[in-house]
Design an enzyme around this catalytic site. Sequence first.
Site, short mmCIF file in Angstrom:
data_model
loop_
_atom_site.label_atom_id
_atom_site.label_comp_id
_atom_site.label_asym_id
_atom_site.label_seq_id
_atom_site.Cartn_x
_atom_site.Cartn_y
_atom_site.Cartn_z
N VAL A 1 0.83 -1.21 0.00
CA VAL A 1 0.00 0.00 0.00
C VAL A 1 0.87 1.26 0.00
CG1 VAL A 1 -1.85 1.24 1.19
CG2 VAL A 1 -1.84 -1.25 1.19
N LYS B 1 -7.09 -1.85 9.34
CA LYS B 1 -8.37 -2.32 9.89
C LYS B 1 -8.19 -3.04 11.21
CE LYS B 1 -6.77 -5.32 6.71
NZ LYS B 1 -6.67 -5.64 5.32
N LYS C 1 -13.43 -5.62 9.47
CA LYS C 1 -14.05 -4.61 8.59
C LYS C 1 -15.52 -4.40 8.95
CE LYS C 1 -10.80 -5.56 4.86
NZ LYS C 1 -10.51 -6.46 3.73
N GLU D 1 -3.49 -11.09 3.47
CA GLU D 1 -2.78 -10.54 4.63
C GLU D 1 -1.44 -11.25 4.79
OE1 GLU D 1 -4.21 -7.88 6.57
OE2 GLU D 1 -5.19 -8.02 4.64
N GLY E 1 -10.98 -1.67 0.24
CA GLY E 1 -9.93 -1.26 -0.69
C GLY E 1 -10.22 0.09 -1.31
N VAL F 1 -11.46 -0.44 4.96
CA VAL F 1 -12.54 -1.32 4.50
C VAL F 1 -12.78 -1.11 3.01
CG1 VAL F 1 -14.94 -2.03 4.82
CG2 VAL F 1 -13.69 -1.03 6.73
N GLU G 1 -10.29 5.54 5.58
CA GLU G 1 -11.11 5.06 4.46
C GLU G 1 -10.62 3.72 3.89
OE1 GLU G 1 -14.00 6.69 2.71
OE2 GLU G 1 -13.89 4.54 2.38
N GLY H 1 -0.79 -9.88 -3.97
CA GLY H 1 -0.76 -8.86 -2.92
C GLY H 1 -2.11 -8.61 -2.27
N ASP I 1 -10.30 -10.99 9.05
CA ASP I 1 -10.13 -9.72 8.33
C ASP I 1 -11.51 -9.11 8.02
OD1 ASP I 1 -8.33 -7.89 6.52
OD2 ASP I 1 -9.95 -8.56 5.22
N1 HSE Z 1 -6.47 -9.14 2.75
C1 HSE Z 1 -7.44 -8.13 2.48
C2 HSE Z 1 -8.46 -8.67 1.51
C3 HSE Z 1 -6.75 -6.90 1.92
O1 HSE Z 1 -8.18 -9.69 0.88
O2 HSE Z 1 -9.52 -8.09 1.37
C4 HSE Z 1 -7.63 -5.69 1.86
O3 HSE Z 1 -8.07 -5.29 3.12
#
Ligand code: HSE
Length: 431
Positions: A15, A106, A206, A191, A135, A133, A130, A188, A202
């Site tokens: 990021v 997050k 969110k 996580e 992307g 959550v 922002e 990418g 994850d």
């Molecule tokens: N690992 C997370 C996903 C990355 O796959 O949504 C974005 O938050």
Amino acid sequence: MKNEINIGLLGFGVVGSGVAQILDNHQEDLQHKLGVPVSIKKVLVKNLYKERDCDLPAEVFTTDLNEILGDSSIDLIVEVIGGTTEAREAIEKSLNAGKGVVTANKDVMAEYGLDLLQLADENKCDLFFEASVGGGIPLIRTLEDGLASDRISALTGIVNGTTNFILTKMKHDNMSYEDALAEATELGFAEADPSADVDGIDAARKMVILASLAFSTEVRLDDVFVRGLREIQDGDLELAAQFGYTLKLAGSAKKNCDGIEVAVEPVLVPDSHPLASVNNEFNAVYVYGEAVGETMFYGPGAGSLPTATSVTADIVAACRNLLMGVNGRRIHSPQHERHVKTDDRKFARYFHRIRVKDEVGVLTKLTAIYSRYGASLATVIQDSDNGIEADLIFITHQISRQQHLDIMNELNETPEVINVLSHYRVEGESR
Ligand code: HSE
């Protein structure tokens, strides 16, 4: 009035490097929007000598957070380190140093968001998140600003790109779970520890962030019912398709007079439902407002540039506040007390796939269990049998989660039941 804005960037991974790229590529447009140039003054990294594909001069990189926090020309901190402990400390130190923070984190916002927002208020600083959550989808600002006039009653959607990518590849490309996860990691999306993705953590984080904002109440990670992808059985995706459903790892948050309920779990979505065609790393969230009705937000949920777009949008918002001298003026304290529904107040339809002994009277015995718990059945089908064992598929009408759990328990104790192979919540109606 400031004539430039300088940023201290903490982290230069997927990021962080995307943020640097956008700030560089869109420099002219951003300067036009803000009236002053915005640039990265310092970047915090772990290893100064790692090779990096970027145009930033070597002297901007440092391993010392204090060098960044002590630099009075740095106006804003962008935290994209990820993880919890180090990132949380860095955010706290930045806010205490009087610097506003933009974060994509997050994990930190789900667990410590309320405290950090309070700290930001105390220090008259902005704390924007922002990118935490969805992307590249502007969800947080939509809840905070776009839908500020409404009362939100429910949110439902796909908020993890990695698991959606895995399920898409398994369904459409016949890829194995392992290969699909490896590809998501390489791209990418996943996580650092992908178990956070596949176990639903994850997405749960969110949903905590979204539900807290949507319902203006405290929502804790422990309040979220979480079930990841690992319990999906061979044949479930095909069986779902046979019934006109697609299996998705979905988050849902609902609020009514009994309180709130928040869950992340694999759900059966009718193929006709727009969520069923949200594929790969894309995310989509439905927001239901009392006045607006149904709205849907869709876009890339993971990946360097989509996530960096949201981070940079926060940078723009924070810069505007800095330039107008109005940073740190938002009200963050929750309006409502925390009330979490008990399982007997959460209602849904359920799909049960049960392997049984193929004997006379088994179907009657099982349907009697559903009747005993007051659960009405919408569909009863025998899927396959080899003369010794058979799979029975039951889809219920609306029942409470408590009824579902009680039925599961009793089925598991029934001698004719070999095992309950799988069970899923069913979203909406099938075709
Ligand atoms: N690992 C997370 C996903 C990355 O796959 O949504 C974005 O938050």
